[in-house]
Design an enzyme around this catalytic site. Structure first.
Site, short mmCIF file in Angstrom:
data_model
loop_
_atom_site.label_atom_id
_atom_site.label_comp_id
_atom_site.label_asym_id
_atom_site.label_seq_id
_atom_site.Cartn_x
_atom_site.Cartn_y
_atom_site.Cartn_z
CE1 TYR A 182 58.45 32.24 7.71
CE2 TYR A 182 58.71 30.96 9.73
CZ TYR A 182 58.47 31.02 8.36
OH TYR A 182 58.25 29.87 7.64
CB CYS A 183 55.10 37.72 8.37
SG CYS A 183 55.43 39.31 9.17
CB THR A 184 56.65 39.18 3.73
OG1 THR A 184 55.87 38.08 3.31
CG2 THR A 184 57.51 39.67 2.57
#
Length: 308
Positions: A182-184
């Protein structure tokens, strides 16, 4: 944050991996259009696509979105939209770069082929609660320090380009695991999950729409997220978990709970640290004695002091 009398503002985050043959010409035309709308923010243009975040009056933002979607290359682009009470960027910057996000690979990954399967927010929430799933944060260390998903693995990297080396050094942690990254907003995981698949990891997934979408989804509401989410604008931190707020950030100096970021007052260092206001004053806004004694110390200049 630039305050105005009008609170009807939006900030948008978006990306699209799509071939752009002449990035410089695209950039020049795009800059003029954004400027004409009075939009502020940062956009990266590359031969592999576009990655941007902008803020501006609601009407102007929607004009921008509608105009971009008229281009067949961006007709399916997903825009993450948030309400704000002011501009959250000081200026407009549109740059041409080799990559939308810099993974610094010797061989480019083909994003049109094999990448991590998308997990919708509800599916990601389920994965968070499964025992044999490895949740992998694809962001930088200072982003993780402010907030992250509960029990997520922290690669403790300073830059996104450091991730491939971390993977190669920690193959034993990832081997035969179901890996969920996951990331922003998703742009980093598109490329990172593709890299993981190319490296031979089979069971690879990515959070669709990133943390932002997870926090706003009515069925997940950001649960199992601790802390706040780091954002690359003047807000610095935003809420993700709509159910509870657990502070995970720690003051750089005394380790007490803290969610206040500052940049080291030495302009040649500029390290971001979590720091309470009283410790900022105590240590002259610097991350070390060496930085506090720097002749260009910004804290000292601001407070009209002199180094001893």
């Amino acid at each position: 944050m630039t305050k105005t009398s009008n609170s009807s503002y939006l900030v948008i985050l978006y990306y699209q991996y799509v071939p752009i043959k002449d990035p410089q010409t695209f950039r020049n035309q795009h800059f003029k259009y954004c400027e004409s709308l009075g939009l502020l923010g940062r956009i990266i243009v590359a031969q592999e696509g576009i990655n941007g975040t902008l803020s501006g009056p609601k009407e102007q933002i929607h004009k921008y979105i509608d105009q971009l979607k008229q281009d067949v290359r961006f007709c399916n682009t997903v825009f993450k939209i948030e309400n704000v009470d002011a501009q959250v960027f000081p200026r407009l910057s549109i740059k041409v770069k080799p990559e939308l996000v810099n993974l610094s690979l010797e061989e480019k990954v083909d994003l049109t082929k094999d990448k991590g399967a998308y997990l919708a927010p509800q599916e990601f929430l389920q994965a968070l609660q499964e025992k044999d799933v490895l949740i992998l944060d694809a962001r930088n260390d200072y982003e993780y320090d402010l907030g992250h998903f509960r029990n997520a693995v922290n690669p403790n990297i300073r830059h996104f380009r450091d991730l491939p080396n971390w993977v190669k050094q920690n193959t034993h942690l990832l081997k035969n695991k179901k890996i969920v990254t996951y990331c922003t907003g998703g742009v980093r995981c598109e490329k990172f999950s593709t890299f993981l698949k190319k490296e031979g990891f089979v069971d690879v997934y990515q959070l669709e729409g990133g943390i932002i979408s997870y926090g706003k989804h009515p069925e997940t509401q950001g649960v199992l997220w601790d802390g706040q989410m780091y954002v690359f604008d003047q807000r610095i931190a935003v809420t993700v978990n709509q159910k509870e707020h657990v502070i995970v950030g720690k003051d750089y100096f005394d380790g007490t709970p803290c969610e206040r970021y500052i940049n080291c007052s030495n302009p040649q260092c500029n390290k971001q640290i979590l720091c309470h206001e009283h410790n900022e004053h105590k240590y002259l806004g610097a991350c070390s004695d060496k930085c506090s004694a720097h002749p260009q110390n910004r804290y000292l200049k601001k407070h009209n002091n002199k180094t001893s």
